[in-house]
Scaffold this motif. Structure first.
Motif, PDB file in Angstrom:
ATOM      1  N   ASP A  51     -13.673   9.187 -36.194  1.00  0.00           N
ATOM      2  CA  ASP A  51     -12.627   8.675 -35.311  1.00  0.00           C
ATOM      3  C   ASP A  51     -12.525   7.173 -35.544  1.00  0.00           C
ATOM      4  O   ASP A  51     -13.449   6.425 -35.213  1.00  0.00           O
ATOM      5  CB  ASP A  51     -12.997   8.992 -33.857  1.00  0.00           C
ATOM      6  N   ASN A  52     -11.412   6.733 -36.166  1.00  0.00           N
ATOM      7  CA  ASN A  52     -11.265   5.327 -36.569  1.00  0.00           C
ATOM      8  C   ASN A  52     -12.458   4.862 -37.406  1.00  0.00           C
ATOM      9  O   ASN A  52     -12.969   3.755 -37.251  1.00  0.00           O
ATOM     10  CB  ASN A  52     -11.084   4.422 -35.351  1.00  0.00           C
ATOM     11  N   GLY A  53     -12.905   5.767 -38.281  1.00  0.00           N
ATOM     12  CA  GLY A  53     -13.986   5.435 -39.206  1.00  0.00           C
ATOM     13  C   GLY A  53     -15.385   5.636 -38.666  1.00  0.00           C
ATOM     14  O   GLY A  53     -16.354   5.531 -39.416  1.00  0.00           O
ATOM     15  N   LYS A  54     -15.511   5.939 -37.382  1.00  0.00           N
ATOM     16  CA  LYS A  54     -16.827   6.107 -36.773  1.00  0.00           C
ATOM     17  C   LYS A  54     -17.127   7.600 -36.558  1.00  0.00           C
ATOM     18  O   LYS A  54     -16.263   8.342 -36.103  1.00  0.00           O
ATOM     19  CB  LYS A  54     -16.898   5.377 -35.436  1.00  0.00           C
ATOM     20  N   PRO A  55     -18.348   8.044 -36.892  1.00  0.00           N
ATOM     21  CA  PRO A  55     -18.685   9.467 -36.710  1.00  0.00           C
ATOM     22  C   PRO A  55     -18.679   9.842 -35.238  1.00  0.00           C
ATOM     23  O   PRO A  55     -19.114   9.071 -34.378  1.00  0.00           O
ATOM     24  CB  PRO A  55     -20.082   9.580 -37.321  1.00  0.00           C
ATOM     25  N   ARG A  56     -18.161  11.048 -34.958  1.00  0.00           N
ATOM     26  CA  ARG A  56     -18.122  11.551 -33.587  1.00  0.00           C
ATOM     27  C   ARG A  56     -18.786  12.912 -33.532  1.00  0.00           C
ATOM     28  O   ARG A  56     -18.721  13.699 -34.482  1.00  0.00           O
ATOM     29  CB  ARG A  56     -16.664  11.688 -33.123  1.00  0.00           C
ATOM     30  N   ALA A  57     -19.395  13.200 -32.418  1.00  0.00           N
ATOM     31  CA  ALA A  57     -20.005  14.517 -32.218  1.00  0.00           C
ATOM     32  C   ALA A  57     -18.922  15.546 -31.946  1.00  0.00           C
ATOM     33  O   ALA A  57     -17.893  15.247 -31.333  1.00  0.00           O
ATOM     34  CB  ALA A  57     -20.979  14.466 -31.046  1.00  0.00           C
ATOM     35  N   ILE A  58     -19.145  16.755 -32.429  1.00  0.00           N
ATOM     36  CA  ILE A  58     -18.232  17.866 -32.163  1.00  0.00           C
ATOM     37  C   ILE A  58     -18.666  18.508 -30.849  1.00  0.00           C
ATOM     38  O   ILE A  58     -19.776  19.031 -30.736  1.00  0.00           O
ATOM     39  CB  ILE A  58     -18.268  18.889 -33.310  1.00  0.00           C
ATOM     40  N   ASN A  59     -17.796  18.462 -29.871  1.00  0.00           N
ATOM     41  CA  ASN A  59     -18.131  18.961 -28.544  1.00  0.00           C
ATOM     42  C   ASN A  59     -18.139  20.488 -28.500  1.00  0.00           C
ATOM     43  O   ASN A  59     -18.933  21.106 -27.790  1.00  0.00           O
ATOM     44  CB  ASN A  59     -17.136  18.413 -27.523  1.00  0.00           C
ATOM     45  N   LEU A  60     -17.237  21.102 -29.248  1.00  0.00           N
ATOM     46  CA  LEU A  60     -17.122  22.551 -29.258  1.00  0.00           C
ATOM     47  C   LEU A  60     -16.608  22.985 -30.628  1.00  0.00           C
ATOM     48  O   LEU A  60     -15.709  22.358 -31.191  1.00  0.00           O
ATOM     49  CB  LEU A  60     -16.164  23.021 -28.167  1.00  0.00           C
ATOM     50  N   PHE A  61     -17.184  24.032 -31.180  1.00  0.00           N
ATOM     51  CA  PHE A  61     -16.811  24.545 -32.501  1.00  0.00           C
ATOM     52  C   PHE A  61     -16.398  26.008 -32.371  1.00  0.00           C
ATOM     53  O   PHE A  61     -17.085  26.802 -31.752  1.00  0.00           O
ATOM     54  CB  PHE A  61     -18.002  24.411 -33.458  1.00  0.00           C
ATOM     55  N   MET A  62     -15.237  26.335 -32.935  1.00  0.00           N
ATOM     56  CA  MET A  62     -14.734  27.701 -32.848  1.00  0.00           C
ATOM     57  C   MET A  62     -14.157  28.123 -34.202  1.00  0.00           C
ATOM     58  O   MET A  62     -13.745  27.276 -34.997  1.00  0.00           O
ATOM     59  CB  MET A  62     -13.625  27.815 -31.797  1.00  0.00           C
ATOM     60  N   ILE A  63     -14.137  29.408 -34.434  1.00  0.00           N
ATOM     61  CA  ILE A  63     -13.458  29.976 -35.597  1.00  0.00           C
ATOM     62  C   ILE A  63     -12.427  30.950 -35.085  1.00  0.00           C
ATOM     63  O   ILE A  63     -12.742  31.835 -34.290  1.00  0.00           O
ATOM     64  CB  ILE A  63     -14.433  30.700 -36.545  1.00  0.00           C
ATOM     65  N   GLU A  64     -11.176  30.772 -35.516  1.00  0.00           N
ATOM     66  CA  GLU A  64     -10.113  31.694 -35.144  1.00  0.00           C
ATOM     67  C   GLU A  64      -9.659  32.430 -36.397  1.00  0.00           C
ATOM     68  O   GLU A  64      -9.284  31.802 -37.387  1.00  0.00           O
ATOM     69  CB  GLU A  64      -8.938  30.951 -34.517  1.00  0.00           C
ATOM     70  N   ARG A  65      -9.718  33.737 -36.343  1.00  0.00           N
ATOM     71  CA  ARG A  65      -9.261  34.559 -37.464  1.00  0.00           C
ATOM     72  C   ARG A  65      -7.967  35.236 -37.062  1.00  0.00           C
ATOM     73  O   ARG A  65      -7.820  35.716 -35.954  1.00  0.00           O
ATOM     74  CB  ARG A  65     -10.326  35.584 -37.854  1.00  0.00           C
ATOM     75  N   ARG A  66      -7.014  35.266 -38.004  1.00  0.00           N
ATOM     76  CA  ARG A  66      -5.675  35.755 -37.687  1.00  0.00           C
ATOM     77  C   ARG A  66      -5.630  37.271 -37.553  1.00  0.00           C
ATOM     78  O   ARG A  66      -4.748  37.802 -36.933  1.00  0.00           O
ATOM     79  CB  ARG A  66      -4.691  35.299 -38.779  1.00  0.00           C
ATOM     80  N   VAL A  67      -6.585  37.975 -38.156  1.00  0.00           N
ATOM     81  CA  VAL A  67      -6.651  39.425 -37.995  1.00  0.00           C
ATOM     82  C   VAL A  67      -7.937  39.788 -37.276  1.00  0.00           C
ATOM     83  O   VAL A  67      -7.946  40.358 -36.211  1.00  0.00           O
ATOM     84  CB  VAL A  67      -6.544  40.147 -39.352  1.00  0.00           C
ATOM     85  N   LYS A  68      -9.069  39.402 -37.865  1.00  0.00           N
ATOM     86  CA  LYS A  68     -10.341  39.566 -37.173  1.00  0.00           C
ATOM     87  C   LYS A  68     -10.463  38.410 -36.195  1.00  0.00           C
ATOM     88  O   LYS A  68      -9.989  37.314 -36.449  1.00  0.00           O
ATOM     89  CB  LYS A  68     -11.494  39.516 -38.172  1.00  0.00           C
ATOM     90  N   THR A  69     -11.119  38.637 -35.075  1.00  0.00           N
ATOM     91  CA  THR A  69     -11.196  37.613 -34.054  1.00  0.00           C
ATOM     92  C   THR A  69     -12.636  37.247 -33.768  1.00  0.00           C
ATOM     93  O   THR A  69     -13.454  38.107 -33.497  1.00  0.00           O
ATOM     94  CB  THR A  69     -10.525  38.084 -32.753  1.00  0.00           C
ATOM     95  N   PHE A  70     -12.936  35.954 -33.873  1.00  0.00           N
ATOM     96  CA  PHE A  70     -14.234  35.437 -33.460  1.00  0.00           C
ATOM     97  C   PHE A  70     -13.987  34.436 -32.355  1.00  0.00           C
ATOM     98  O   PHE A  70     -12.943  33.828 -32.265  1.00  0.00           O
ATOM     99  CB  PHE A  70     -14.955  34.727 -34.617  1.00  0.00           C
TER     100      PHE A  70
END
Length: 406
Positions: A51-70
């Motif tokens: 973010d503006n060159g500074k590393p940021r922590a990922i608050n939430l990570f998700m995977i969306e599949r268009r046919v299979k759903t996670f």
């Protein structure tokens, strides 16, 4: 075809308002290999976000599949753990329906480009769509809307009815003839070349007193700039409205913007674009776009009255405006996992390509805790711990401004 219940696409929804969420930003990410294939099975540890060159922590990570759903779950703001949907096997056998909204930009398309776009839309309906797809044909002005349907005849009828609307475009009888780009140069950037061009047009199309030339040129620029701002606000307003109308649909959701683009040259328009991107991410709507101008040229034509004007300056203004107009389509597509089709006159092939959806989208969520609420633009950069991949993601966001006290 047997009649089926048709999911509605709102035609007469309430006046447009931008819904702002001030505590987080969603960043959809598409990852492809060198051959353009979607890269799946990445994990949170493979991603870095700056973010503006500074590393940021990922608050939430998700995977969306268009046919299979996670999906991902998180508790008390902790990072998400990917969990497999127990219904995945059933969904592999019976893919969810697709919902595609074709938005034709009747506010900016020329008569010629609208005709080519309509032809491409007709060919898409005739061959590339599945029988199970629900489709809506709508116009960016909001005046045309078929509603979501599987009735191809109704969709074709709606495409046939589309016509360019010139409500907010410069009128051919305007004196001087200024577009939004040149008006911004005069009104906000105090560009002397643009001002001189407007003054020279006034000399050709009217007979103003010499001492009134500059004032009249500036007044014309002010009027054109105000109309341009309203045009951009209206354009983003209808895109956001269509996105929210799709938010509860039970399947793949794709909005395809068929347009020559429009300029986002002010902080207000860039802010509006950022919030539309947020709305698409939260509604799980992928926005793709097609530049319906095809291979365009910026050179002067027979309709241009060039008496006393600089051909080079006029061409430069036009080229910059035309190139800038495509930026919004590229940015909306990049930021929402869509595709931007441009630089080709084969619009039918373009629409066919855009009707497909990527199989896998990674969703990164950033908390805005600790971010100064001053309305500044933050540039985002996503890096993947894997060689030879291409990353498609939103370019940035606007930090929220504090609410004004009434």
């Amino acid at each position: 075809m047997t009649s089926q219940t048709t999911p509605p696409l709102a035609k007469n929804s309430p006046p447009f308002t931008i819904q702002k969420n001030v505590d987080r930003v969603l960043v959809p990410v598409i990852v492809r290999d060198k051959e353009g294939h979607i890269v799946e099975h990445l994990e949170e540890k493979d991603f870095q976000i700056f973010d503006n060159g500074k590393p940021r922590a990922i608050n939430l990570f998700m995977i969306e599949r268009r046919v299979k759903t996670f999906s991902a779950t998180a508790t008390n703001g902790s990072r998400g753990t990917i969990l497999q949907d127990p219904a995945i096997k059933r969904r592999e056998r019976s893919a969810p329906p697709r919902f595609i909204v074709l938005v034709f930009d009747d506010m900016h398309l020329s008569i010629e480009d609208m005709a080519a776009a309509k032809k491409a839309g007709t060919e898409l309906l005739a061959g590339s769509l599945l029988d199970t797809d629900y489709v809506a044909v709508a116009s960016l002005s909001g005046r045309t809307n078929s509603g979501l349907t599987q009735d191809r005849a109704k969709l074709q009828e709606t495409i046939t009815s589309l016509q360019p609307r010139s409500v907010l475009k410069p009128n051919q009888t305007d004196c001087p003839k200024l577009d939004y780009y040149e008006a911004d140069l005069i009104e906000n950037k105090h560009d002397q070349t643009a001002l001189q061009d407007a003054e020279q047009q006034l000399k050709i199309c009217s007979t103003p007193p010499p001492d009134m030339l500059e004032e009249m040129a500036e007044m014309a620029a002010r009027r054109t700039f105000s109309a341009g701002q309203l045009d951009v606000k209206t354009s983003f307003g209808w895109i956001e409205r269509f996105i929210h109308a799709m938010s509860d649909l039970p399947g793949q959701r794709t909005l395809i913007l068929v347009s020559p683009g429009f300029l986002t040259i002010t902080p207000e328009s860039m802010d509006a674009e950022s919030h539309v991107i947020d709305a698409a991410a939260r509604s799980d709507v992928m926005v793709s776009a097609m530049d319906a101008r095809g291979v365009y040229v910026a050179e002067m034509n027979a309709s241009d009255d060039m008496r006393g004007r600089s051909p080079r300056a006029v061409t430069d203004f036009r080229r910059s405006a035309m190139m800038g107009a495509g930026g919004v389509m590229s940015e909306l597509a990049d930021a929402t996992g869509g595709t931007y089709f441009h630089g080709s006159n084969d619009l039918s092939a373009g629409l066919e390509k855009l009707a497909d959806a990527p199989d896998c989208v990674y969703m990164l969520e950033l908390s805005l805790d600790g971010i100064k609420q001053n309305g500044t633009y933050h540039r985002l950069k996503i890096k993947i711990d894997q060689e030879g991949v291409n990353v498609q993601a939103r370019h940035g966001y606007f930090a929220p401004k504090p609410e004004k006290k009434k």
